[in-house]
Design a protein around this motif. Structure first.
Motif, PDB file in Angstrom:
ATOM      1  N   HIS A   1     -36.177   9.926 -20.640  1.00  0.00           N
ATOM      2  CA  HIS A   1     -35.514   8.618 -20.528  1.00  0.00           C
ATOM      3  C   HIS A   1     -36.309   7.583 -21.324  1.00  0.00           C
ATOM      4  O   HIS A   1     -37.492   7.372 -21.075  1.00  0.00           O
ATOM      5  N   VAL A   2     -35.655   6.943 -22.291  1.00  0.00           N
ATOM      6  CA  VAL A   2     -36.332   6.017 -23.201  1.00  0.00           C
ATOM      7  C   VAL A   2     -35.987   4.583 -22.834  1.00  0.00           C
ATOM      8  O   VAL A   2     -34.822   4.253 -22.588  1.00  0.00           O
ATOM      9  N   ARG A   3     -37.012   3.731 -22.784  1.00  0.00           N
ATOM     10  CA  ARG A   3     -36.797   2.299 -22.625  1.00  0.00           C
ATOM     11  C   ARG A   3     -37.493   1.576 -23.767  1.00  0.00           C
ATOM     12  O   ARG A   3     -38.427   2.116 -24.389  1.00  0.00           O
ATOM     13  N   TYR A   4     -37.037   0.361 -24.036  1.00  0.00           N
ATOM     14  CA  TYR A   4     -37.515  -0.387 -25.189  1.00  0.00           C
ATOM     15  C   TYR A   4     -38.244  -1.657 -24.752  1.00  0.00           C
ATOM     16  O   TYR A   4     -37.894  -2.284 -23.745  1.00  0.00           O
ATOM     17  N   LEU A   5     -39.247  -2.025 -25.522  1.00  0.00           N
ATOM     18  CA  LEU A   5     -40.000  -3.243 -25.229  1.00  0.00           C
ATOM     19  C   LEU A   5     -40.609  -3.785 -26.516  1.00  0.00           C
ATOM     20  O   LEU A   5     -40.741  -3.069 -27.514  1.00  0.00           O
ATOM     21  N   ILE A   6     -40.949  -5.094 -26.484  1.00  0.00           N
ATOM     22  CA  ILE A   6     -41.643  -5.732 -27.602  1.00  0.00           C
ATOM     23  C   ILE A   6     -43.114  -5.761 -27.230  1.00  0.00           C
ATOM     24  O   ILE A   6     -43.507  -6.433 -26.284  1.00  0.00           O
ATOM     25  N   SER A   7     -43.934  -5.038 -27.979  1.00  0.00           N
ATOM     26  CA  SER A   7     -45.347  -4.909 -27.596  1.00  0.00           C
ATOM     27  C   SER A   7     -46.241  -5.932 -28.285  1.00  0.00           C
ATOM     28  O   SER A   7     -47.359  -6.190 -27.814  1.00  0.00           O
ATOM     29  N   ALA A   8     -45.798  -6.527 -29.385  1.00  0.00           N
ATOM     30  CA  ALA A   8     -46.656  -7.472 -30.101  1.00  0.00           C
ATOM     31  C   ALA A   8     -45.801  -8.346 -31.009  1.00  0.00           C
ATOM     32  O   ALA A   8     -44.679  -7.986 -31.386  1.00  0.00           O
ATOM     33  N   GLY A   9     -46.348  -9.515 -31.339  1.00  0.00           N
ATOM     34  CA  GLY A   9     -45.728 -10.405 -32.321  1.00  0.00           C
ATOM     35  C   GLY A   9     -44.706 -11.366 -31.776  1.00  0.00           C
ATOM     36  O   GLY A   9     -44.179 -12.202 -32.525  1.00  0.00           O
ATOM     37  N   ASN A  10     -44.416 -11.302 -30.481  1.00  0.00           N
ATOM     38  CA  ASN A  10     -43.363 -12.142 -29.910  1.00  0.00           C
ATOM     39  C   ASN A  10     -43.963 -13.472 -29.461  1.00  0.00           C
ATOM     40  O   ASN A  10     -44.172 -13.720 -28.264  1.00  0.00           O
ATOM     41  N   VAL A  11     -44.232 -14.348 -30.425  1.00  0.00           N
ATOM     42  CA  VAL A  11     -44.873 -15.627 -30.152  1.00  0.00           C
ATOM     43  C   VAL A  11     -44.013 -16.455 -29.201  1.00  0.00           C
ATOM     44  O   VAL A  11     -42.828 -16.680 -29.444  1.00  0.00           O
ATOM     45  N   ALA A  12     -44.628 -16.889 -28.100  1.00  0.00           N
ATOM     46  CA  ALA A  12     -43.980 -17.771 -27.110  1.00  0.00           C
ATOM     47  C   ALA A  12     -42.707 -17.155 -26.524  1.00  0.00           C
ATOM     48  O   ALA A  12     -41.842 -17.872 -26.024  1.00  0.00           O
ATOM     49  N   GLY A  13     -42.599 -15.828 -26.555  1.00  0.00           N
ATOM     50  CA  GLY A  13     -41.425 -15.179 -25.966  1.00  0.00           C
ATOM     51  C   GLY A  13     -40.127 -15.585 -26.622  1.00  0.00           C
ATOM     52  O   GLY A  13     -39.091 -15.715 -25.953  1.00  0.00           O
ATOM     53  N   THR A  14     -40.152 -15.770 -27.938  1.00  0.00           N
ATOM     54  CA  THR A  14     -38.969 -16.257 -28.659  1.00  0.00           C
ATOM     55  C   THR A  14     -37.844 -15.240 -28.673  1.00  0.00           C
ATOM     56  O   THR A  14     -36.675 -15.604 -28.774  1.00  0.00           O
ATOM     57  N   PHE A  15     -38.182 -13.968 -28.558  1.00  0.00           N
ATOM     58  CA  PHE A  15     -37.174 -12.913 -28.591  1.00  0.00           C
ATOM     59  C   PHE A  15     -37.260 -12.092 -27.308  1.00  0.00           C
ATOM     60  O   PHE A  15     -38.301 -12.017 -26.662  1.00  0.00           O
ATOM     61  N   SER A  16     -36.154 -11.468 -26.951  1.00  0.00           N
ATOM     62  CA  SER A  16     -36.120 -10.555 -25.803  1.00  0.00           C
ATOM     63  C   SER A  16     -35.333  -9.318 -26.206  1.00  0.00           C
ATOM     64  O   SER A  16     -34.526  -9.352 -27.146  1.00  0.00           O
ATOM     65  N   ILE A  17     -35.581  -8.230 -25.472  1.00  0.00           N
ATOM     66  CA  ILE A  17     -34.948  -6.961 -25.817  1.00  0.00           C
ATOM     67  C   ILE A  17     -34.388  -6.308 -24.564  1.00  0.00           C
ATOM     68  O   ILE A  17     -34.997  -6.378 -23.484  1.00  0.00           O
ATOM     69  N   ASP A  18     -33.213  -5.723 -24.684  1.00  0.00           N
ATOM     70  CA  ASP A  18     -32.614  -4.966 -23.589  1.00  0.00           C
ATOM     71  C   ASP A  18     -33.355  -3.637 -23.477  1.00  0.00           C
ATOM     72  O   ASP A  18     -33.398  -2.859 -24.436  1.00  0.00           O
ATOM     73  N   THR A  19     -33.945  -3.367 -22.324  1.00  0.00           N
ATOM     74  CA  THR A  19     -34.778  -2.173 -22.171  1.00  0.00           C
ATOM     75  C   THR A  19     -33.985  -0.876 -22.288  1.00  0.00           C
ATOM     76  O   THR A  19     -34.560   0.167 -22.597  1.00  0.00           O
ATOM     77  N   SER A  20     -32.686  -0.944 -22.060  1.00  0.00           N
ATOM     78  CA  SER A  20     -31.875   0.275 -22.105  1.00  0.00           C
ATOM     79  C   SER A  20     -31.301   0.553 -23.492  1.00  0.00           C
ATOM     80  O   SER A  20     -31.274   1.702 -23.939  1.00  0.00           O
ATOM     81  N   THR A  21     -30.828  -0.501 -24.169  1.00  0.00           N
ATOM     82  CA  THR A  21     -30.146  -0.311 -25.453  1.00  0.00           C
ATOM     83  C   THR A  21     -30.989  -0.701 -26.653  1.00  0.00           C
ATOM     84  O   THR A  21     -30.696  -0.301 -27.772  1.00  0.00           O
ATOM     85  N   GLY A  22     -32.020  -1.510 -26.435  1.00  0.00           N
ATOM     86  CA  GLY A  22     -32.801  -2.001 -27.558  1.00  0.00           C
ATOM     87  C   GLY A  22     -32.170  -3.197 -28.258  1.00  0.00           C
ATOM     88  O   GLY A  22     -32.618  -3.585 -29.338  1.00  0.00           O
ATOM     89  N   ARG A  23     -31.144  -3.784 -27.653  1.00  0.00           N
ATOM     90  CA  ARG A  23     -30.509  -4.971 -28.253  1.00  0.00           C
ATOM     91  C   ARG A  23     -31.511  -6.119 -28.288  1.00  0.00           C
ATOM     92  O   ARG A  23     -32.054  -6.531 -27.269  1.00  0.00           O
ATOM     93  N   LEU A  24     -31.740  -6.662 -29.487  1.00  0.00           N
ATOM     94  CA  LEU A  24     -32.735  -7.715 -29.698  1.00  0.00           C
ATOM     95  C   LEU A  24     -32.017  -9.043 -29.875  1.00  0.00           C
ATOM     96  O   LEU A  24     -31.144  -9.174 -30.735  1.00  0.00           O
ATOM     97  N   VAL A  25     -32.373 -10.042 -29.064  1.00  0.00           N
ATOM     98  CA  VAL A  25     -31.698 -11.338 -29.109  1.00  0.00           C
ATOM     99  C   VAL A  25     -32.727 -12.458 -29.183  1.00  0.00           C
ATOM    100  O   VAL A  25     -33.896 -12.302 -28.820  1.00  0.00           O
ATOM    101  N   VAL A  26     -32.254 -13.632 -29.664  1.00  0.00           N
ATOM    102  CA  VAL A  26     -33.069 -14.840 -29.666  1.00  0.00           C
ATOM    103  C   VAL A  26     -33.035 -15.428 -28.259  1.00  0.00           C
ATOM    104  O   VAL A  26     -31.964 -15.685 -27.718  1.00  0.00           O
ATOM    105  N   SER A  27     -34.203 -15.627 -27.659  1.00  0.00           N
ATOM    106  CA  SER A  27     -34.251 -16.114 -26.277  1.00  0.00           C
ATOM    107  C   SER A  27     -34.840 -17.515 -26.162  1.00  0.00           C
ATOM    108  O   SER A  27     -34.887 -18.075 -25.067  1.00  0.00           O
ATOM    109  N   ALA A  28     -35.298 -18.082 -27.279  1.00  0.00           N
ATOM    110  CA  ALA A  28     -35.836 -19.442 -27.279  1.00  0.00           C
ATOM    111  C   ALA A  28     -35.576 -20.038 -28.663  1.00  0.00           C
ATOM    112  O   ALA A  28     -35.424 -19.303 -29.642  1.00  0.00           O
TER     113      ALA A  28
END
Length: 351
Positions: free
Chosen positions: A206-233
């Motif tokens: 079972h694979v889940r997705y995460l942003i491990s580095a480079g996400n300054v101030a939490g500007t982006f977020s990722i769906d752990t199931s699909t890997g969909r990357l969105v602007v969050s700030a």
């Protein structure tokens, strides 16, 4: 009083005599009672009734993974007898204390074997636990039998644990770079999905997705199931003109295995804030009939957010008589001025 230890009977004397004497004050009488100790065979005994064993699913077939031992207090009397070739063979004179082991049944008992002499449990030949899909828990009934047929049983519960043998592999996207204007709205989808595969079964696959580095101030977020990357700030070219996002695909094994890819986001500046002149209007005088290139006035405008280059241009009113330096804002004559023809000029300058 004589106390006999059933577990450790006397080895040298098996017959005892006890003399009883009766006295009535005048005469005496005595009698001797002979007691012959007859040894009683004791059954074998497992230390525990149940045993729990955890077995990795990549255990090779035929591997010994556990040993059962049943104690038996009965004596074992044997001798070595040579044959005509001088080869000695073990011969039991009293094998009541010899214990042999067998699997009497249980769920999945066909997947395992026990050594009759040592009690060693092994995975049966040609058995691949990773291909056994019926269950991951098995129970075995193991019987210990001594030389005269007395027995004891123990129950072995085997729990098969999945080994995390394969790491996820990200198939797309692989190290991409893209650009976003800084006015990109929150919630905008940067990447619709991340694709990764894992050859393990169950939670290990079972694979889940995460942003491990480079996400300054939490500007982006990722769906752990699909890997969909969105602007969050809100994005800001000033605060962070670039983001080097490390996207990780991680499985559910212990310890977890992972793969990663890089998503580089370049933030494009949006000029939503026009430059502002230092004053709303400028007044200058200049004599007529002077050579071309005479300095008249310098207009100044500032970028309100950050210092940046401002370009200047004359929009109207010059009639070609004046020119402006597009970088400095200095206005100069561009023709010979004649007051009779044009006594004044109302120019509009844009920054």
């Amino acid at each position: 009083a004589v106390v006999f230890d059933g577990k450790n009977p006397p080895q040298e004397q098996f017959t005892f005599s006890v003399t009883f004497t009766a006295v009535d004050g005048v005469t005496t009488a005595s009698a001797t009672v002979y007691v012959q100790l007859q040894y009683v065979n004791q059954p074998p005994h497992f230390a525990n009734r149940t045993y729990d064993v955890w077995l990795p699913d990549d255990t090779p077939s035929g591997l010994t993974f556990f040993t059962l031992t049943a104690d038996d207090s009965n004596p074992i009397v044997f001798q070595y007898v040579p044959d005509e070739n001088g080869v000695f063979t073990l011969q039991y004179l009293d094998d009541s204390g010899v214990v042999t082991y067998s699997i009497d049944g249980g769920f999945g008992s066909n997947l395992f074997t026990v050594d009759p002499q040592t009690g060693q449990l092994s995975l049966a030949p040609q058995v691949d636990l990773q291909k056994v899909t019926t269950a991951n828990e098995f129970n075995l009934t193991v019987r210990a039998t001594d030389g005269v047929g007395l027995t004891d049983v123990a129950f072995v519960y085997v729990y098969v644990t999945a080994v995390n043998a394969h790491a996820p592999v990200i198939t797309s996207p692989l190290n991409v770079a893209l650009s976003l204007p800084e006015d990109t709205p929150v919630g905008y989808t940067v990447l619709s999905e991340i694709n990764a595969t894992d050859e393990d079964a169950g939670s290990n696959g079972h694979v889940r997705y995460l942003i491990s580095a480079g996400n300054v101030a939490g500007t982006f977020s990722i769906d752990t199931s699909t890997g969909r990357l969105v602007v969050s700030a809100p994005l800001s070219w000033i605060a962070a003109p670039n983001y080097d996002l490390v996207i990780v695909a991680q499985d559910g094994g212990t310890p977890p295995l992972s793969d990663s890819t890089m998503v580089v986001v370049h933030v494009l500046r949006v000029y939503n804030y026009p430059p502002v002149f230092s004053q709303a209007s400028y007044v200058a005088t200049v004599q007529e009939n002077l050579p071309i290139g005479i300095e008249v006035v310098q207009v100044v405008a500032f970028e309100p957010i950050v210092e940046d280059f401002v370009n200047y241009s004359i929009v109207s009113g010059s009639n070609g008589a004046f020119a402006i330096d597009q970088l400095s804002g200095l206005i100069q004559t561009n023709a010979t001025l004649i007051r009779k023809l044009t006594p004044s000029y109302n120019m509009t300058v844009m920054a």
